[in-house]
Design a protein around this motif. Structure first.
Motif, mmCIF file in Angstrom:
data_model
loop_
_atom_site.group_PDB
_atom_site.id
_atom_site.type_symbol
_atom_site.label_atom_id
_atom_site.label_comp_id
_atom_site.label_asym_id
_atom_site.label_seq_id
_atom_site.Cartn_x
_atom_site.Cartn_y
_atom_site.Cartn_z
ATOM 1 N N VAL A 61 -8.001 1.639 -10.841
ATOM 2 C CA VAL A 61 -8.479 0.801 -9.730
ATOM 3 C C VAL A 61 -9.280 -0.377 -10.262
ATOM 4 N N LEU A 62 -10.180 -0.115 -11.202
ATOM 5 C CA LEU A 62 -11.064 -1.166 -11.695
ATOM 6 C C LEU A 62 -10.326 -2.212 -12.522
ATOM 7 N N THR A 63 -9.263 -1.811 -13.197
ATOM 8 C CA THR A 63 -8.561 -2.747 -14.075
ATOM 9 C C THR A 63 -7.256 -3.281 -13.483
ATOM 10 N N HIS A 64 -6.764 -2.640 -12.422
ATOM 11 C CA HIS A 64 -5.455 -3.036 -11.910
ATOM 12 C C HIS A 64 -5.447 -3.222 -10.391
ATOM 13 N N SER A 65 -5.643 -2.129 -9.644
ATOM 14 C CA SER A 65 -5.465 -2.179 -8.186
ATOM 15 C C SER A 65 -6.413 -3.158 -7.509
ATOM 16 N N GLU A 66 -7.703 -3.061 -7.816
ATOM 17 C CA GLU A 66 -8.675 -3.933 -7.144
ATOM 18 C C GLU A 66 -8.525 -5.391 -7.562
ATOM 19 N N PRO A 67 -8.375 -5.706 -8.859
ATOM 20 C CA PRO A 67 -8.152 -7.115 -9.218
ATOM 21 C C PRO A 67 -6.895 -7.708 -8.582
ATOM 22 N N LEU A 68 -5.835 -6.919 -8.451
ATOM 23 C CA LEU A 68 -4.624 -7.438 -7.832
ATOM 24 C C LEU A 68 -4.822 -7.676 -6.341
ATOM 25 N N ALA A 69 -5.557 -6.786 -5.679
ATOM 26 C CA ALA A 69 -5.860 -6.991 -4.260
ATOM 27 C C ALA A 69 -6.707 -8.249 -4.074
ATOM 28 N N ASN A 184 0.095 -5.445 1.164
ATOM 29 C CA ASN A 184 0.704 -4.526 0.202
ATOM 30 C C ASN A 184 -0.289 -4.126 -0.872
ATOM 31 N N ARG A 185 -1.000 -5.094 -1.405
ATOM 32 C CA ARG A 185 -1.967 -4.808 -2.466
ATOM 33 C C ARG A 185 -3.166 -4.016 -1.939
ATOM 34 N N LEU A 186 -3.594 -4.318 -0.731
ATOM 35 C CA LEU A 186 -4.695 -3.547 -0.145
ATOM 36 C C LEU A 186 -4.275 -2.104 0.099
ATOM 37 N N ALA A 187 -3.026 -1.894 0.504
ATOM 38 C CA ALA A 187 -2.531 -0.531 0.722
ATOM 39 C C ALA A 187 -2.549 0.255 -0.584
ATOM 40 N N HIS A 188 -2.151 -0.391 -1.671
ATOM 41 C CA HIS A 188 -2.201 0.276 -2.977
ATOM 42 C C HIS A 188 -3.641 0.615 -3.358
ATOM 43 N N LEU A 189 -4.546 -0.324 -3.087
ATOM 44 C CA LEU A 189 -5.952 -0.091 -3.405
ATOM 45 C C LEU A 189 -6.500 1.093 -2.618
ATOM 46 N N ARG A 190 -6.221 1.129 -1.328
ATOM 47 C CA ARG A 190 -6.709 2.226 -0.493
ATOM 48 C C ARG A 190 -6.109 3.561 -0.932
#
Length: 425
Positions: A61-69, A184-190
């Motif tokens: 999340v810290l290195t991928h999901s959140e930065p992409l969102a 889409n990116r927020l869904a991945h983050l959640r």
């Protein structure tokens, strides 16, 4: 041939001996100790694996999901800002100021960088389609803007038609695609956040089964040894309870820290991004009114709908006296002054109010609002990251601790039952 003929007999004799042994007290105790030790070790491996996955997910999340969102949010804002700035540049006259031109180019550069970042590592079909669509339409948009700019510099009225077409492409296609990517990116983050904070169900089930197995084993021991309590089995059960409580407590803490509810940091981040985008879109509407130079009634209705939605969302994520709320009210006052000047046939005054550089102009007041929203977004984003980091810390050493405790449970079980087994040997 003789060896082969004797082999099935040996197997049958061995199986028969095993069945007879299983009916004896030593056989039963051996089965109990092997079963409990094996179940303890398997439970330890399952718990260690699931808890390790939570720590790994935190890092993801810290290195991928959140930065992409966040990049998807920046893409949406940058595209909206480019559209708003293009309209302001057109209003500034035949040759726009270097500052306005620079802001337009910077918005496009930010959009290109955010698009590349937001799609890093994306392999799903939906994301590829969105990226392809945005990448194909952006050159068309910029071409229309340049055509509008060229005609405007020559004083040709067709320039406004080109700009209107460009803005329509942005609002009807490019931005909706950017919104899909953002969602889409927020869904991945959640999803990743839920994976961190939710209870590891399989681990809990395994631990509960292990406790039931210890209880059943204690009953068997009571029947065959007439001893009410086995110290080793009791210690193993206690270690299992400790692991169970550790996992449940860590999950509760992680759920509270990561706060994925409707009023949590992630929800506020999403709402603030929406507010900032709505503000950019309303700003585009505000300047396009003056470019078209016709009846602004329909445009004012669209502007009003965006502003009402913006106001409602802003109220849910900021205080009434916050910097963003104050800047929003100030911008609205500037817009009212702009509309009054336009309706009083003071077109130059309306343009000066829309894009001027004085503190009272709508441009300066809007810039203050956008800066306040950006600051609030950055602060909320840090809250999201801190929550994820804290949720991961809740499981610190849990994978090693659970495995060590359940290995100790296996050793305690064997150590507690072995003396009873020796009494029969």
């Amino acid at each position: 041939m003789g060896v082969r003929s004797r082999l099935p007999t040996a197997i049958r004799n061995g199986a028969e001996w095993a069945r007879r042994f299983a009916r004896t007290a030593p056989g039963v105790l051996s089965a109990v100790v092997v079963g409990l030790v094996a179940l303890s070790l398997v439970s330890g491996l399952v718990c260690a694996n699931q808890l390790s996955e939570k720590r790994t997910r935190r890092d993801t999340v810290l290195t991928h999901s959140e930065p992409l969102a966040n990049a998807a949010q920046r893409l949406y804002v940058a595209l909206s800002a480019a559209d708003a700035t293009a309209s302001s540049a057109f209003l500034s006259g035949n040759i726009e100021s270097p500052d306005v031109r620079t802001r337009y180019r910077q918005a496009l550069a930010d959009a290109a960088a955010a698009l590349a970042e937001a799609t890093t590592g994306a392999s799903d079909q939906q994301t590829r389609e969105i990226v392809a669509s945005i990448s194909a339409e952006l050159p068309t948009y910029t071409g229309l803007v340049e055509a509008a700019r060229a005609n405007n510099r020559q004083g040709l009225p067709v320039g406004s038609a080109y700009l209107k077409q460009a803005s329509s492409l942005m609002q009807s296609s490019v931005l909706p695609n950017a919104e899909r990517l953002h969602a889409n990116r927020l869904a991945h983050l959640r999803s990743d956040q839920r994976d961190i904070s939710t209870l590891p169900v399989l681990s809990v089930i395994m631990l509960l089964v292990l406790l039931l197995a210890f209880a059943a084993g204690s009953v068997v021991l009571l029947r065959h040894t007439n001893r009410r309590f086995n110290l080793g089995v009791g210690a193993a059960a206690a270690a299992t309870v400790v692991v169970l409580l550790w996992i449940v407590t860590a999950s509760i803490i992680a759920t509270g820290v990561i706060d994925t509810g409707s009023k949590g940091a992630t929800a506020r981040f999403e709402t603030l991004a929406k507010v900032r985008i709505l503000a950019q879109q309303a700003r585009t509407e505000e300047t396009m009114q003056l470019i078209i130079r016709g009846d602004i009634g329909e445009s004012e209705n669209r502007f009003g709908r965006k502003i009402n939605e913006l106001r409602d969302d802003l109220t849910t994520v900021t205080e009434a006296n916050s910097t963003a709320a104050t800047a929003f009210s100030s911008w609205q006052a500037g817009h009212v002054a702009e509309v009054k000047a336009y309706q009083a046939n003071d077109y130059n005054g309306a343009v000066a109010q829309a894009i001027g550089v004085t503190p009272e102009s709508s441009a300066i007041r809007f810039a203050a609002l956008d800066e306040a929203l950006r600051t609030e977004l950055d602060r909320t984003r840090q809250e999201v990251r801190d929550g994820v980091d804290g949720a991961g810390d809740a499981f610190l050493l849990s994978q090693f601790g659970s495995l060590a405790l359940l290995i100790a449970a296996a050793v305690a079980t064997a150590g507690g039952i072995w003396p009873r087994l020796k009494e029969f040997l």
